[in-house]
Design a protein around this motif. Structure first.
Motif, PDB file in Angstrom:
ATOM      1  N   TYR A  53       0.841  -1.199   0.000  1.00 57.32           N
ATOM      2  CA  TYR A  53       0.000   0.000   0.000  1.00 57.32           C
ATOM      3  C   TYR A  53       0.869   1.239   0.000  1.00 57.32           C
ATOM      4  O   TYR A  53       1.851   1.325   0.729  1.00 57.32           O
ATOM      5  N   GLU A  54       0.459   2.202  -0.815  1.00 61.40           N
ATOM      6  CA  GLU A  54       1.157   3.475  -0.898  1.00 61.40           C
ATOM      7  C   GLU A  54       0.307   4.566  -0.258  1.00 61.40           C
ATOM      8  O   GLU A  54      -0.912   4.425  -0.129  1.00 61.40           O
ATOM      9  N   VAL A  55       0.976   5.653   0.134  1.00 61.14           N
ATOM     10  CA  VAL A  55       0.301   6.792   0.754  1.00 61.14           C
ATOM     11  C   VAL A  55      -0.256   7.677  -0.364  1.00 61.14           C
ATOM     12  O   VAL A  55       0.510   8.333  -1.064  1.00 61.14           O
ATOM     13  N   TRP A  56      -1.560   7.656  -0.526  1.00 57.41           N
ATOM     14  CA  TRP A  56      -2.240   8.490  -1.499  1.00 57.41           C
ATOM     15  C   TRP A  56      -3.157   9.442  -0.750  1.00 57.41           C
ATOM     16  O   TRP A  56      -3.458   9.249   0.428  1.00 57.41           O
ATOM     17  N   GLN A  57      -3.635  10.458  -1.454  1.00 56.29           N
ATOM     18  CA  GLN A  57      -4.481  11.472  -0.833  1.00 56.29           C
ATOM     19  C   GLN A  57      -5.704  10.853  -0.150  1.00 56.29           C
ATOM     20  O   GLN A  57      -6.064  11.247   0.952  1.00 56.29           O
ATOM     21  N   PHE A 149      -1.294  17.100   0.068  1.00 55.50           N
ATOM     22  CA  PHE A 149      -2.596  16.496  -0.194  1.00 55.50           C
ATOM     23  C   PHE A 149      -3.716  17.505   0.078  1.00 55.50           C
ATOM     24  O   PHE A 149      -4.645  17.643  -0.714  1.00 55.50           O
ATOM     25  N   GLU A 150      -3.634  18.202   1.209  1.00 55.27           N
ATOM     26  CA  GLU A 150      -4.670  19.175   1.574  1.00 55.27           C
ATOM     27  C   GLU A 150      -4.778  20.300   0.556  1.00 55.27           C
ATOM     28  O   GLU A 150      -5.873  20.781   0.266  1.00 55.27           O
ATOM     29  N   LEU A 151      -3.635  20.761   0.020  1.00 55.31           N
ATOM     30  CA  LEU A 151      -3.624  21.851  -0.955  1.00 55.31           C
ATOM     31  C   LEU A 151      -3.930  21.379  -2.373  1.00 55.31           C
ATOM     32  O   LEU A 151      -4.063  22.196  -3.280  1.00 55.31           O
ATOM     33  N   ILE A 153      -1.924  19.718  -4.250  1.00 66.45           N
ATOM     34  CA  ILE A 153      -0.699  19.728  -5.044  1.00 66.45           C
ATOM     35  C   ILE A 153      -0.347  18.311  -5.494  1.00 66.45           C
ATOM     36  O   ILE A 153       0.217  18.111  -6.559  1.00 66.45           O
ATOM     37  N   ARG A 154      -0.698  17.333  -4.661  1.00 61.90           N
ATOM     38  CA  ARG A 154      -0.456  15.925  -4.984  1.00 61.90           C
ATOM     39  C   ARG A 154      -1.695  15.120  -4.611  1.00 61.90           C
ATOM     40  O   ARG A 154      -2.419  15.472  -3.696  1.00 61.90           O
ATOM     41  N   ASN A 155      -1.878  14.017  -5.327  1.00 68.46           N
ATOM     42  CA  ASN A 155      -2.965  13.116  -4.954  1.00 68.46           C
ATOM     43  C   ASN A 155      -2.472  11.686  -4.734  1.00 68.46           C
ATOM     44  O   ASN A 155      -3.236  10.818  -4.358  1.00 68.46           O
ATOM     45  N   SER A 156      -1.173  11.458  -4.979  1.00 62.52           N
ATOM     46  CA  SER A 156      -0.604  10.136  -4.753  1.00 62.52           C
ATOM     47  C   SER A 156       0.882  10.274  -4.447  1.00 62.52           C
ATOM     48  O   SER A 156       1.461  11.351  -4.578  1.00 62.52           O
ATOM     49  N   SER A 157       1.459   9.168  -4.018  1.00 64.65           N
ATOM     50  CA  SER A 157       2.904   9.108  -3.806  1.00 64.65           C
ATOM     51  C   SER A 157       3.316   7.658  -3.990  1.00 64.65           C
ATOM     52  O   SER A 157       2.479   6.766  -4.045  1.00 64.65           O
ATOM     53  N   ASN A 158       4.598   7.443  -4.076  1.00 63.79           N
ATOM     54  CA  ASN A 158       5.085   6.067  -4.135  1.00 63.79           C
ATOM     55  C   ASN A 158       5.661   5.635  -2.787  1.00 63.79           C
ATOM     56  O   ASN A 158       6.347   4.632  -2.689  1.00 63.79           O
ATOM     57  N   VAL A 159       5.333   6.386  -1.727  1.00 61.90           N
ATOM     58  CA  VAL A 159       5.778   6.058  -0.377  1.00 61.90           C
ATOM     59  C   VAL A 159       4.956   4.864   0.114  1.00 61.90           C
ATOM     60  O   VAL A 159       3.730   4.931   0.185  1.00 61.90           O
TER      61      VAL A 159
END
Length: 193
Positions: A53-57, A149-151, A153-159
């Motif tokens: 699982y990755e950290v997504w918005q 995520f709140e702003l 600017i991103r909606n996903s990550s590969n973290v």
């Protein structure tokens, strides 16, 4: 990349959920799959589905499952179909549930979690996985993703989420989990593409 029986277990888990949850959306399904793994690791020291699982918005997401559900399924084509209604994607089963890949404990967990969340909207599950001190929240915070995520600017990550963190106060389950990961790593050469 999974063994055939991993795909069967994931596919049958999705069938189980689709048959018992009316209008199972893609987002709700992704949250439930994550919760199955998290709760199973907390309870038994072993993942339910063994997904990454990755950290997504919108919370923890298995990219493999997300991609397969974003169009006509390829990996899970024998198990489910995805219907688009009003720009939302809903999951429908294509065949009967088969419990061959599940232990009694896993079936019990699957039944209990399904009963607990079946009437909850997806956003409730998103909020649950986002709560302060959750694995998702702590990981997103450490990697400076919360504000992005709140702003918007991103909606996903590969973290990737590290389930070892939720077992830090339980050495026995942490040992079981680490043994499982070591065994999995040694079997990677045998995985099918």
């Amino acid at each position: 990349m999974h063994f055939k029986n991993d795909i069967e277990k994931i596919g049958n888990t999705i069938i189980f959920l689709a048959d018992r949850i009316e209008d199972l959306s893609k987002t709700k399904l992704l949250k439930i799959l994550y919760l199955l793994d998290e709760f199973s690791i907390k309870e038994f020291g072993l993942p339910f589905l063994n997904l990454k699982y990755e950290v997504w918005q919108l919370g923890p997401v298995s990219q493999e499952v997300f991609v397969d559900l974003s169009d006509d399924p390829i990996v899970f084509k024998d198990y489910i179909e995805v219907k688009s209604i009003d720009n939302k994607r809903y999951i429908k089963s294509k065949k009967e549930f088969n419990d061959d890949e599940f232990s009694d404990n896993e079936l019990n967990l699957l039944e209990k979690l399904t009963e607990a969340v079946k009437n909850e909207p997806a956003y409730v599950l998103v909020n649950f996985t986002h709560k302060k001190d959750s694995l998702w929240y702590n990981t997103a915070s450490r990697h400076n993703l919360l504000e992005k995520f709140e702003l918007g600017i991103r909606n996903s990550s590969n973290v990737e989420l590290n389930f070892e963190e939720i077992l830090q106060n339980d050495p026995l389950k942490l040992s079981i989990y680490n043994h499982h990961k070591k065994l999995e790593s040694s079997l990677n050469g045998f995985r099918v593409n």
